[in-house]
Design a protein around this motif. Sequence first.
Motif, PDB file in Angstrom:
ATOM      1  N   PRO A 159      17.425  48.129  22.751  1.00 33.02           N
ATOM      2  CA  PRO A 159      18.660  48.680  23.319  1.00 33.02           C
ATOM      3  C   PRO A 159      18.666  50.207  23.277  1.00 33.02           C
ATOM      4  N   VAL A 160      18.996  50.811  24.401  1.00 35.56           N
ATOM      5  CA  VAL A 160      19.152  52.267  24.485  1.00 35.56           C
ATOM      6  C   VAL A 160      20.345  52.583  25.383  1.00 35.56           C
ATOM      7  N   ARG A 161      20.859  53.814  25.222  1.00 31.14           N
ATOM      8  CA  ARG A 161      21.914  54.297  26.117  1.00 31.14           C
ATOM      9  C   ARG A 161      21.282  54.740  27.436  1.00 31.14           C
TER      10      ARG A 161
ATOM     11  N   CYS B 264      22.752  56.245  29.783  1.00 31.10           N
ATOM     12  CA  CYS B 264      23.311  57.530  30.224  1.00 31.10           C
ATOM     13  C   CYS B 264      22.632  58.700  29.532  1.00 31.10           C
TER      14      CYS B 264
ATOM     15  N   GLU C  48      29.524  58.590  29.264  1.00 34.14           N
ATOM     16  CA  GLU C  48      28.381  59.337  29.783  1.00 34.14           C
ATOM     17  C   GLU C  48      27.922  60.464  28.870  1.00 34.14           C
ATOM     18  N   HIS C  49      28.173  60.335  27.568  1.00 36.00           N
ATOM     19  CA  HIS C  49      27.498  61.230  26.630  1.00 36.00           C
ATOM     20  C   HIS C  49      27.119  60.514  25.339  1.00 36.00           C
ATOM     21  N   GLY C  50      26.902  59.197  25.449  1.00 40.20           N
ATOM     22  CA  GLY C  50      26.256  58.498  24.354  1.00 40.20           C
ATOM     23  C   GLY C  50      27.163  58.005  23.251  1.00 40.20           C
TER      24      GLY C  50
ATOM     25  N   GLY D 113      28.671  53.287  24.453  1.00 46.59           N
ATOM     26  CA  GLY D 113      27.756  52.148  24.446  1.00 46.59           C
ATOM     27  C   GLY D 113      27.871  51.218  25.637  1.00 46.59           C
TER      28      GLY D 113
ATOM     29  N   THR E 216      24.608  50.460  27.639  1.00 50.48           N
ATOM     30  CA  THR E 216      23.415  50.011  26.917  1.00 50.48           C
ATOM     31  C   THR E 216      22.583  49.034  27.752  1.00 50.48           C
TER      32      THR E 216
ATOM     33  N   THR F  76      23.128  44.842  23.617  1.00 49.21           N
ATOM     34  CA  THR F  76      22.894  45.239  22.228  1.00 49.21           C
ATOM     35  C   THR F  76      22.650  44.009  21.358  1.00 49.21           C
TER      36      THR F  76
ATOM     37  N   GLU G 110      27.617  46.081  11.793  1.00 48.73           N
ATOM     38  CA  GLU G 110      26.745  47.255  11.864  1.00 48.73           C
ATOM     39  C   GLU G 110      26.046  47.308  13.231  1.00 48.73           C
ATOM     40  N   ALA G 111      25.581  46.143  13.708  1.00 43.56           N
ATOM     41  CA  ALA G 111      24.894  46.103  15.010  1.00 43.56           C
ATOM     42  C   ALA G 111      25.840  46.493  16.143  1.00 43.56           C
TER      43      ALA G 111
ATOM     44  N   SER H 287      28.257  48.649  15.864  1.00 41.39           N
ATOM     45  CA  SER H 287      28.927  49.932  15.586  1.00 41.39           C
ATOM     46  C   SER H 287      28.774  50.939  16.710  1.00 41.39           C
ATOM     47  N   GLY H 288      27.760  50.762  17.558  1.00 40.19           N
ATOM     48  CA  GLY H 288      27.566  51.717  18.644  1.00 40.19           C
ATOM     49  C   GLY H 288      28.198  51.299  19.958  1.00 40.19           C
ATOM     50  N   ASN H 289      29.065  50.319  19.923  1.00 39.94           N
ATOM     51  CA  ASN H 289      29.730  49.859  21.143  1.00 39.94           C
ATOM     52  C   ASN H 289      31.235  49.848  20.942  1.00 39.94           C
TER      53      ASN H 289
ATOM     54  N   HIS I  59      23.859  55.225  15.696  1.00 37.08           N
ATOM     55  CA  HIS I  59      23.936  53.776  15.901  1.00 37.08           C
ATOM     56  C   HIS I  59      22.560  53.241  16.288  1.00 37.08           C
ATOM     57  N   PRO I  60      22.395  51.891  16.249  1.00 43.25           N
ATOM     58  CA  PRO I  60      21.070  51.340  16.556  1.00 43.25           C
ATOM     59  C   PRO I  60      20.480  51.850  17.875  1.00 43.25           C
ATOM     60  N   GLN I  61      21.307  51.913  18.927  1.00 48.77           N
ATOM     61  CA  GLN I  61      20.769  52.322  20.230  1.00 48.77           C
ATOM     62  C   GLN I  61      20.242  53.752  20.181  1.00 48.77           C
TER      63      GLN I  61
ATOM     64  N   ASN J 218      16.966  54.003  18.234  1.00 50.27           N
ATOM     65  CA  ASN J 218      15.796  53.530  18.976  1.00 50.27           C
ATOM     66  C   ASN J 218      15.150  54.650  19.788  1.00 50.27           C
TER      67      ASN J 218
END
Lengths: 307, 160
Positions: free
Chosen positions: B60-62, B64, B45-47, B50, B53, B114, B132-133, B135-137, A119-121, A124
């Motif tokens: 934006p980063v995780r 954790c 807590e393993h990514g 999201g 974030t 995010t 798509e933006a 998708s990580g949450n 994913h984007p995060q 990065n």
Amino acid sequence: MLNGIVPHFIPLDASAMKPAPFKYVAATSLAQALALKAEYGDDAKFLAGGQSLMPAMNFRLAQPAILIDINGIEDLAGIHPSGATTRVGPLTRYRALQRDEAFAGMFPLIDEALPHIAHPQIRNRGTIGGNLSHADPASELPAIAVALRARFRVQTAKQERWVEASDFFVGALTTDLKPDEMLVEIELPRVKPRTGACFMEIARRRGDFAIAGVAVMTTLGERGECTGVRLAFCGVGETPIDASSAADALIGHQPAQTTIIDVAKAAQAMIDPGGSVHATADYQRHIAGVLTERALRTAQRRARDGH
Amino acid sequence: MDIDFHDITLSVNGTKYQRRIESRLLLSDFIRHDLALAGTHVGCEHGVCGACTILLDGQPVRSCLMLAVQANHHELSTVEGLADKAGEYHPLQQAMHEHHGLQCGYCTPGILMTITAFLDENSSPSEDEVREALSGNLCRCTGYQNIVDAVLAAADRMRG
């Protein structure tokens, strides 16, 4: 704070911390990082993007005694095109690869695969060298490195050597790297003219681990005949699978639909997927065949049309 | 093993902090427990989820999947910094409120961080780009539709 409520927190006590204890060193040079690795060997881990290592440490599946953070070694990041090859630093993040238009133009196979990587995060932070060194069987980049015939420069405090991508991945989460070595450069050979690339993958959700993925590079001659095919899978074995020889029947001919179907069948016979609770081995093999057909057709069309 | 302590200096939402922390302290736990900024949530807590974030130097980063010690000398932004000093919501926060983009709210801080960074880079996204933006949450309440609506409405409002 809202409504005048001030949350009161106390520092976490050691029993609540996720990773096991370790000594952290922020390396400022490659020489320093390699010297530490030579000293501590398997007890030490390099920390690059951390997007696979940190989850493993949070679960305490990985408990390195020493963590050597290489994020401060700026020389390890960067994309350097030079004639017949392009050299990519291991600390280059997915984000940087995705945003470099010249790189995307030179290696459309990688460009097409990048959106499938998490994913984007994660993109990065995650790095190409960390990904390849981690060697997750479902990961896209190892299969792409095999398809592109990449070479890796690995280095210790004292010496360096080159390893072909096809020799680098020796098992699930296992590479040819010795305890004192670091992957310090990824060398990508220039893609031949009249080559079309295609990466396809099926995952349960966007960004999830691949049930099966395929990387294809098809090169055509001046008369439109097929002169070379590179075909590699991810997610269907313990390592990336080079199934290029399954496409031998295409070489020297105008690619025909019936031949492509035969190639997909031959490629299916070259893989031995493990199956999981999410996808049986038969289903993985089926998907691999379907994707191979589609990717071969797409790569061929792109080679013919010039993009 | 002796406890491995490090002194770090960093800024969060423009405020400078100096702390002595153990090397294995996750950035997410540091933000919540050492800085008492509880707006950043921790889920898996393993990514995967999201919820944690944050922005590291604007990206934006995780939190954790980073160690607090790695944030030394970096600039962080968390959900506490989104509303302006008068307490006025960020346009995305306002749109999430108006479009019912949250129910339990657990995933919301991660989504806000995010998407504010996403809208800074892409001020007129398509619906597909928004999905798509996102998708990580993970969000288990809304089914995402209302979040997508809120993001598109916020983008519209921010373009003016």
